[in-house]
Design a protein around this motif. Structure first.
Motif, PDB file in Angstrom:
ATOM      1  N   THR A  36       6.624  56.915  25.627  1.00  0.00           N
ATOM      2  CA  THR A  36       7.102  55.703  26.305  1.00  0.00           C
ATOM      3  C   THR A  36       6.817  55.765  27.800  1.00  0.00           C
ATOM      4  OG1 THR A  36       8.814  55.340  24.641  1.00  0.00           O
ATOM      5  CG2 THR A  36       9.169  54.338  26.802  1.00  0.00           C
ATOM      6  N   SER A  37       7.049  56.929  28.413  1.00  0.00           N
ATOM      7  CA  SER A  37       6.757  57.070  29.838  1.00  0.00           C
ATOM      8  C   SER A  37       5.277  56.865  30.125  1.00  0.00           C
ATOM      9  CB  SER A  37       7.201  58.450  30.336  1.00  0.00           C
ATOM     10  OG  SER A  37       8.609  58.550  30.384  1.00  0.00           O
ATOM     11  N   ALA A  38       4.424  57.391  29.252  1.00  0.00           N
ATOM     12  CA  ALA A  38       2.989  57.198  29.440  1.00  0.00           C
ATOM     13  C   ALA A  38       2.615  55.723  29.345  1.00  0.00           C
ATOM     14  CB  ALA A  38       2.212  58.011  28.409  1.00  0.00           C
ATOM     15  N   ALA A  39       3.277  54.992  28.453  1.00  0.00           N
ATOM     16  CA  ALA A  39       3.015  53.554  28.329  1.00  0.00           C
ATOM     17  C   ALA A  39       3.417  52.812  29.599  1.00  0.00           C
ATOM     18  CB  ALA A  39       3.758  52.989  27.120  1.00  0.00           C
ATOM     19  N   ILE A  40       4.558  53.186  30.155  1.00  0.00           N
ATOM     20  CA  ILE A  40       4.992  52.571  31.416  1.00  0.00           C
ATOM     21  C   ILE A  40       3.978  52.865  32.521  1.00  0.00           C
ATOM     22  CG2 ILE A  40       6.671  52.812  33.290  1.00  0.00           C
ATOM     23  CD1 ILE A  40       7.810  51.066  31.180  1.00  0.00           C
ATOM     24  N   LEU A  41       3.543  54.099  32.621  1.00  0.00           N
ATOM     25  CA  LEU A  41       2.610  54.468  33.684  1.00  0.00           C
ATOM     26  C   LEU A  41       1.241  53.810  33.491  1.00  0.00           C
ATOM     27  CD1 LEU A  41       3.648  58.167  34.190  1.00  0.00           C
ATOM     28  CD2 LEU A  41       3.955  56.277  35.783  1.00  0.00           C
ATOM     29  N   ARG A  42       0.891  53.532  32.240  1.00  0.00           N
ATOM     30  CA  ARG A  42      -0.360  52.800  32.023  1.00  0.00           C
ATOM     31  C   ARG A  42      -0.238  51.370  32.551  1.00  0.00           C
ATOM     32  NH1 ARG A  42      -5.180  53.033  29.064  1.00  0.00           N
ATOM     33  NH2 ARG A  42      -6.314  51.142  29.691  1.00  0.00           N
ATOM     34  N   LEU A  43       0.915  50.741  32.380  1.00  0.00           N
ATOM     35  CA  LEU A  43       1.144  49.406  32.938  1.00  0.00           C
ATOM     36  C   LEU A  43       1.085  49.441  34.461  1.00  0.00           C
ATOM     37  CD1 LEU A  43       4.017  48.153  30.613  1.00  0.00           C
ATOM     38  CD2 LEU A  43       1.702  47.196  30.738  1.00  0.00           C
ATOM     39  N   VAL A  44       1.668  50.482  35.044  1.00  0.00           N
ATOM     40  CA  VAL A  44       1.600  50.641  36.504  1.00  0.00           C
ATOM     41  C   VAL A  44       0.154  50.843  36.938  1.00  0.00           C
ATOM     42  CG1 VAL A  44       2.298  52.108  38.441  1.00  0.00           C
ATOM     43  CG2 VAL A  44       3.951  51.560  36.630  1.00  0.00           C
TER      44      VAL A  44
ATOM     45  N   ILE B  72      10.957  46.692  28.579  1.00  0.00           N
ATOM     46  CA  ILE B  72      10.126  46.381  29.741  1.00  0.00           C
ATOM     47  C   ILE B  72       8.652  46.362  29.329  1.00  0.00           C
ATOM     48  CG2 ILE B  72       9.314  47.269  31.965  1.00  0.00           C
ATOM     49  CD1 ILE B  72      12.228  48.261  32.419  1.00  0.00           C
ATOM     50  N   ILE B  73       8.253  47.332  28.529  1.00  0.00           N
ATOM     51  CA  ILE B  73       6.869  47.369  28.042  1.00  0.00           C
ATOM     52  C   ILE B  73       6.533  46.083  27.302  1.00  0.00           C
ATOM     53  CG2 ILE B  73       5.323  48.526  26.393  1.00  0.00           C
ATOM     54  CD1 ILE B  73       6.850  51.160  27.176  1.00  0.00           C
ATOM     55  N   GLU B  74       7.440  45.633  26.454  1.00  0.00           N
ATOM     56  CA  GLU B  74       7.200  44.402  25.700  1.00  0.00           C
ATOM     57  C   GLU B  74       7.137  43.178  26.613  1.00  0.00           C
ATOM     58  OE1 GLU B  74       9.001  45.524  21.317  1.00  0.00           O
ATOM     59  OE2 GLU B  74      10.359  44.592  22.764  1.00  0.00           O
ATOM     60  N   LYS B  75       8.050  43.125  27.568  1.00  0.00           N
ATOM     61  CA  LYS B  75       8.115  41.960  28.464  1.00  0.00           C
ATOM     62  C   LYS B  75       6.856  41.866  29.335  1.00  0.00           C
ATOM     63  CE  LYS B  75      10.403  38.504  30.423  1.00  0.00           C
ATOM     64  NZ  LYS B  75      11.641  38.780  31.193  1.00  0.00           N
ATOM     65  N   VAL B  76       6.437  42.980  29.887  1.00  0.00           N
ATOM     66  CA  VAL B  76       5.305  42.975  30.814  1.00  0.00           C
ATOM     67  C   VAL B  76       3.972  42.832  30.079  1.00  0.00           C
ATOM     68  CG1 VAL B  76       4.062  44.343  32.542  1.00  0.00           C
ATOM     69  CG2 VAL B  76       6.570  44.308  32.541  1.00  0.00           C
ATOM     70  N   SER B  77       3.835  43.490  28.940  1.00  0.00           N
ATOM     71  CA  SER B  77       2.557  43.477  28.217  1.00  0.00           C
ATOM     72  C   SER B  77       2.366  42.252  27.349  1.00  0.00           C
ATOM     73  CB  SER B  77       2.431  44.734  27.345  1.00  0.00           C
ATOM     74  OG  SER B  77       3.318  44.673  26.240  1.00  0.00           O
ATOM     75  N   GLY B  78       3.490  41.624  26.942  1.00  0.00           N
ATOM     76  CA  GLY B  78       3.390  40.508  26.013  1.00  0.00           C
ATOM     77  C   GLY B  78       3.082  40.950  24.590  1.00  0.00           C
ATOM     78  N   MET B  79       3.237  42.246  24.313  1.00  0.00           N
ATOM     79  CA  MET B  79       2.981  42.812  22.992  1.00  0.00           C
ATOM     80  C   MET B  79       4.231  43.525  22.502  1.00  0.00           C
ATOM     81  SD  MET B  79      -0.707  44.544  23.943  1.00  0.00           S
ATOM     82  CE  MET B  79      -1.001  45.182  22.297  1.00  0.00           C
ATOM     83  N   SER B  80       4.277  43.811  21.206  1.00  0.00           N
ATOM     84  CA  SER B  80       5.367  44.651  20.727  1.00  0.00           C
ATOM     85  C   SER B  80       5.185  46.054  21.303  1.00  0.00           C
ATOM     86  CB  SER B  80       5.375  44.720  19.202  1.00  0.00           C
ATOM     87  OG  SER B  80       4.300  45.515  18.722  1.00  0.00           O
ATOM     88  N   TYR B  81       6.282  46.775  21.411  1.00  0.00           N
ATOM     89  CA  TYR B  81       6.217  48.146  21.939  1.00  0.00           C
ATOM     90  C   TYR B  81       5.227  48.984  21.133  1.00  0.00           C
ATOM     91  CZ  TYR B  81       7.636  53.034  22.381  1.00  0.00           C
ATOM     92  OH  TYR B  81       7.632  54.402  22.529  1.00  0.00           O
TER      93      TYR B  81
END
Length: 420
Positions: A111-119, A219-228
């Motif tokens: 999950t942390s890696a997914a957040i950092l990919r969005l960043v 947050i990942i879902e909201k920002v990416s527009g995709m399911s987690y």
């Protein structure tokens, strides 16, 4: 495969190994069947796990070891009754190096890696408040505005499960308070938690919080527009060739054939669908879909060590800045023992290297993943955890650390091509 394990494999294939009733604790001897590859020079590592599972009567386990980027050991231990059927009968199966296990909190670095990919992609800021990102009210506690994305990843958000409870495990309470039907949802959990005061000022101390990672998933879902799950698969797993991993279900009937069963001494739990049915704790006594970003992934040990390679050097998933953020010291500094919690990893500085590790635990599951000095990464997965207070599961890392020094020759063959 040894002659003994070959005979055991034939017994399983023939159906002469009896199926185990869910909720019972299986007794397995050290002669449980094994699969996969263990070079002779690494037998000491294999023996650590064999001893460990024999002591604890664990009947399904895995070990995978990487040395300098090469998969040098991949092992499955034990057998189980698959959810697949032939002629209406369950299929006995050996635990393979690719069999799936619930990995519990080993989900957090994913999950942390997914957040950092969005960043990294310019879609999110680590300093963004969770209230702004998810539209949360501060009426329960004005300090909620101080909870940032980075503080969530580093467990600095302000929730203490020893004070206010772990929101991921309060389904009946939340259902009653909100007058919401079971099973409750992520939205119900967030509504319940947001209406209550924080337990400490955000950023003032580190207290492990499953709920903080639930929020990161949203947050990942909201920002990416995709399911987690879809985002993680597309941006993190597919680029490195991992296709088996998926989010798990609550019930055994929802398990893919390659997923092992789980055992817990606690069997008298009410299934969280409002039916009132009593079930084994691992199969409906808690809500796996709600655990997603916190602890919901299924994976094999070989999947986990392969994904851990994402953090070794910049590549298709994370750049060097993102990797540095994963292991950066938090604003509160380091703990008394010299370690700290980064983003989904515990971290310790050793000479010339940052060791990172994490364990995972939920009813019927214990897991461990570590990235160590000398180019060693390993993952070990088990379908039981300590619940009686008589056996320490955390001794695994100590025993493995002692075993490394006994390896005098490391294989040069890379086994990855056998499993990916």
């Amino acid at each position: 495969m040894t002659m003994l394990s070959r005979r055991n494999a034939l017994k399983v294939a023939a159906g002469t190994v009896p199926a185990l009733a869910l909720g019972t604790l299986p007794a397995r001897a050290a002669s449980a069947p094994v699969t996969g590859v263990v070079p002779a020079s690494l037998a000491v590592l294999d023996n650590v796990v064999k001893t460990y599972i024999a002591e604890r009567t664990i009947d399904c386990a895995q070990l995978a070891v990487v040395k300098n980027g090469k998969l040098v050991l991949a092992r499955g231990y034990g057998s189980y009754t698959s959810t697949a059927t032939i002629g209406g009968q369950p299929v006995p199966s050996l635990v393979q190096p690719t069999s799936l296990f619930r990995i519990a909190s080993l989900s957090k670095h994913i999950t942390s890696a997914a957040i950092l990919r969005l960043v990294q992609d310019g879609k999110l800021s680590l300093s963004a408040p969770v209230t702004t990102l998810l539209g949360l009210s501060t009426s329960g506690d004005t300090r909620l505005k101080d909870v940032t994305v980075l503080r969530l990843m580093q467990h600095l958000g302000g929730w203490d499960r020893n004070v206010s409870g772990d929101q991921l495990w309060l389904d009946h309470t939340i259902s009653a308070v909100l007058d919401a039907p079971l099973p409750i949802s992520h939205a119900d959990i967030i509504e319940y938690a947001t209406a209550r005061p924080l337990d400490f000022a955000p950023g003032s101390k580190m207290i492990y919080s499953n709920y903080g990672y639930l929020l990161l998933g949203r947050i990942i879902e909201k920002v990416s527009g995709m399911s987690y799950e879809a985002y993680v698969k597309q941006k993190l797993l597919t680029p490195v060739g991992i296709s088996r991993m998926m989010l798990g279900g609550s019930l055994r009937s929802e398990a893919p054939p390659s997923e092992v069963p789980y055992y817990s001494q606690y069997t008298n739990k009410t299934v969280l669908d409002g039916s009132g049915i009593v079930v084994p704790y691992p199969y409906g006594g808690f809500n796996m879909p709600n655990q997603d970003a916190n602890g919901g992934w299924l994976a094999s040990a070989v999947d986990l060590v392969k994904f851990a390679g994402v953090f070794d050097a910049a590549g298709p998933v994370l750049n060097s800045a993102s990797i540095a953020t994963m292991t950066a010291k938090p604003e509160i500094g380091i703990s008394a023992d010299g370690s700290w919690y980064g983003c989904g990893w515990y971290v310790r500085q050793v000479t010339g290297h940052l060791n990172t590790w994490h364990s995972g635990s939920m009813p019927g599951t214990y897991t461990y993943l570590a990235r160590l000095q000398n180019g060693i990464t390993y993952a070990a997965l088990f379908n039981r955890r300590e619940e009686t207070g008589t056996l320490d599961y955390d001794v695994l890392s100590t025993r493995m650390n002692e075993a490394w020094s006994k390896v005098t020759t490391w294989p040069t063959t890379d086994l990855y091509s056998q499993y990916f």
